[in-house]
Design a protein around this motif. Structure first.
Motif: not given
Length: 147
Positions: A17-21, A127-147
């Motif tokens: 179970d995911y809790t955080s990145d 994801h197409t042309n996303s900038a969510v990871l544009k930067g040094s050491g950034l993290t992002k998680s996506w919920d697959l159940l919400a699709r």
């Protein structure tokens, strides 16, 4: 070093179970701590980028450290993470940009899962042309159940 959850040879029905990145609840963390790559339970591959060259090491793609690992900058480039001998129902996934950056980051991708009972691949996240990871050491998680 990060302490690892003891390897359990019987993981049938086990929940991750995911809790955080970068929590310690993920299947990749679980298999990786047991040296899954060496035991043949986790296979990581990519298109292009000679191993150990300026493209880094392919296994670092699933690592917990922000290490340099990339494909060639070309349309159709890919990474593949195969869980050998395991079937999973993912509910989240996390990506991170390289810690030192250098202006390189993942922009367009899709996550696929293989439907064993239907013998076909399905796109779980796109994801197409996303900038969510544009930067040094950034993290992002996506919920697959919400699709």
């Amino acid at each position: 070093p990060i302490p690892c959850v003891p390897w359990q040879s019987q993981t049938s029905g086990q929940k991750f179970d995911y809790t955080s990145d970068f929590d310690e609840n993920g299947i990749i963390f679980h298999l990786g701590c047991a040296d899954g790559v060496g035991k043949g339970t986790l296979r990581v591959a990519r298109s292009g980028g000679k191993e150990g060259s300026c493209a880094g090491y392919v296994v670092d793609f699933v690592g917990r450290m922000g290490r340099h690992s990339h494909t060639d900058n070309a349309v159709g480039s890919w990474y593949e993470v195969e869980l050998i001998g395991f079937s999973v129902e993912p509910n989240h996934y996390t990506l991170r940009s390289y810690t030192k950056g250098g202006g390189y980051f993942l922009r367009s991708w899709h996550l696929e899962g293989y439907l064993v009972d239907q013998h076909k691949w399905e796109i779980l996240s796109r994801h197409t042309n996303s900038a969510v990871l544009k930067g040094s050491g950034l993290t992002k998680s996506w919920d697959l159940l919400a699709r």
